[in-house]
Motif scaffolding. Structure first.
Motif, short mmCIF file in Angstrom:
data_model
loop_
_atom_site.label_atom_id
_atom_site.label_comp_id
_atom_site.label_asym_id
_atom_site.label_seq_id
_atom_site.Cartn_x
_atom_site.Cartn_y
_atom_site.Cartn_z
N ARG A 172 23.75 41.92 35.03
CA ARG A 172 23.20 41.84 36.00
C ARG A 172 23.00 42.82 36.30
N PRO A 173 22.65 43.80 37.30
CA PRO A 173 22.22 44.68 37.55
C PRO A 173 23.12 45.97 38.09
N THR A 174 23.34 46.76 37.57
CA THR A 174 24.83 47.68 37.48
C THR A 174 25.35 47.51 39.13
N GLN A 175 24.61 47.60 40.26
CA GLN A 175 25.45 47.55 40.84
C GLN A 175 25.83 46.47 41.70
N LEU A 176 25.10 45.35 40.59
CA LEU A 176 26.46 44.51 41.05
C LEU A 176 27.44 43.94 39.90
N ILE A 177 28.05 45.32 38.94
CA ILE A 177 29.28 44.81 38.51
C ILE A 177 30.26 45.18 38.71
N PHE A 178 31.21 44.84 39.13
CA PHE A 178 32.19 45.33 39.10
C PHE A 178 33.56 45.39 38.34
N ASP A 179 34.59 46.79 38.04
CA ASP A 179 34.76 46.63 37.45
C ASP A 179 36.25 45.67 37.13
N ASP A 180 36.77 45.20 38.59
CA ASP A 180 37.53 44.52 38.67
C ASP A 180 37.78 43.96 37.87
N TRP A 181 36.42 43.28 38.48
CA TRP A 181 36.39 42.05 37.84
C TRP A 181 36.30 41.55 36.29
N ILE A 182 35.36 42.56 35.45
CA ILE A 182 35.18 42.71 34.42
C ILE A 182 36.73 43.28 33.57
N GLY A 183 37.66 43.68 34.51
CA GLY A 183 39.54 43.74 34.09
C GLY A 183 39.88 42.44 34.16
N ARG A 184 39.47 41.71 35.50
CA ARG A 184 40.15 40.45 34.74
C ARG A 184 39.88 39.73 33.89
N CYS A 185 38.63 39.85 34.06
CA CYS A 185 38.47 38.84 32.50
C CYS A 185 39.19 38.92 31.23
N GLN A 186 39.10 40.00 31.38
CA GLN A 186 39.71 41.23 29.49
C GLN A 186 40.82 40.28 29.72
N LEU A 187 41.86 40.51 30.95
CA LEU A 187 42.92 39.99 31.07
C LEU A 187 43.26 38.84 30.61
N GLN A 188 42.71 37.90 31.01
CA GLN A 188 43.08 36.70 31.33
C GLN A 188 42.81 36.09 29.20
N LEU A 189 41.30 36.37 28.95
CA LEU A 189 41.06 36.57 27.59
C LEU A 189 42.17 36.97 26.59
N ASN A 190 43.14 37.92 26.63
CA ASN A 190 43.71 38.71 26.40
C ASN A 190 45.03 37.97 26.01
N ALA A 191 45.01 37.32 27.57
CA ALA A 191 46.37 36.30 27.65
C ALA A 191 46.16 34.95 26.37
N ALA A 192 44.57 34.25 26.86
CA ALA A 192 45.10 33.20 26.46
C ALA A 192 44.58 33.27 24.67
N LEU A 193 44.53 34.64 24.22
CA LEU A 193 44.23 34.22 22.51
C LEU A 193 45.60 34.98 22.43
N SER A 194 46.90 35.56 22.76
CA SER A 194 48.12 36.25 23.04
C SER A 194 48.68 34.59 22.94
N GLU A 195 48.52 33.81 23.75
CA GLU A 195 48.70 32.29 23.63
C GLU A 195 48.77 31.52 22.39
N LEU A 196 47.56 31.77 22.39
CA LEU A 196 46.78 30.94 20.93
C LEU A 196 47.78 31.63 19.71
N GLU A 197 47.67 32.64 19.58
CA GLU A 197 48.09 33.36 18.71
C GLU A 197 49.71 32.67 18.54
N ALA A 198 50.55 32.73 19.47
CA ALA A 198 51.73 32.23 20.04
C ALA A 198 52.07 30.77 18.90
#
Length: 88
Positions: A3-29
């Motif tokens: 996406r264009p730089t002005q349409l990249i939202f750091d909060d959204w990226i951070g939320r997606c990273q948290l979701q990915l980490n949570a999913a991988l942690s659950e799968l690891e468990a």
């Protein structure tokens, strides 16, 4: 990232990273058992393929040692003839 730089939202990226980490942690468990020598189960294939994909598109999410059980499971699948026949 496409996406264009002005349409990249750091909060959204951070939320997606948290979701990915949570999913991988659950799968690891789940503590998947390594696939036996004869048969792969669907969960073995799906887990190994998903981890390979995540490593390719978001390598920082799967730093070596962060998810040791998933790494071991994926490695035991990746060395099989079935996986070698279909390189990514």
């Amino acid at each position: 990232r496409r996406r264009p730089t002005q349409l990249i939202f750091d909060d959204w990226i951070g939320r997606c990273q948290l979701q990915l980490n949570a999913a991988l942690s659950e799968l690891e468990a789940v503590r998947l058992q390594p696939p036996n020598n004869k048969n792969l189960r669907q969960i073995d294939i799906t887990t190994a393929c998903a981890l390979a994909y995540i490593r390719r598109v978001e390598p920082n999410a799967t730093q070596v040692g962060r998810y040791p059980l998933l790494e071991a499971h994926s490695s035991s699948c990746e060395i099989r003839d079935e996986f070698m026949a279909c390189p990514q």
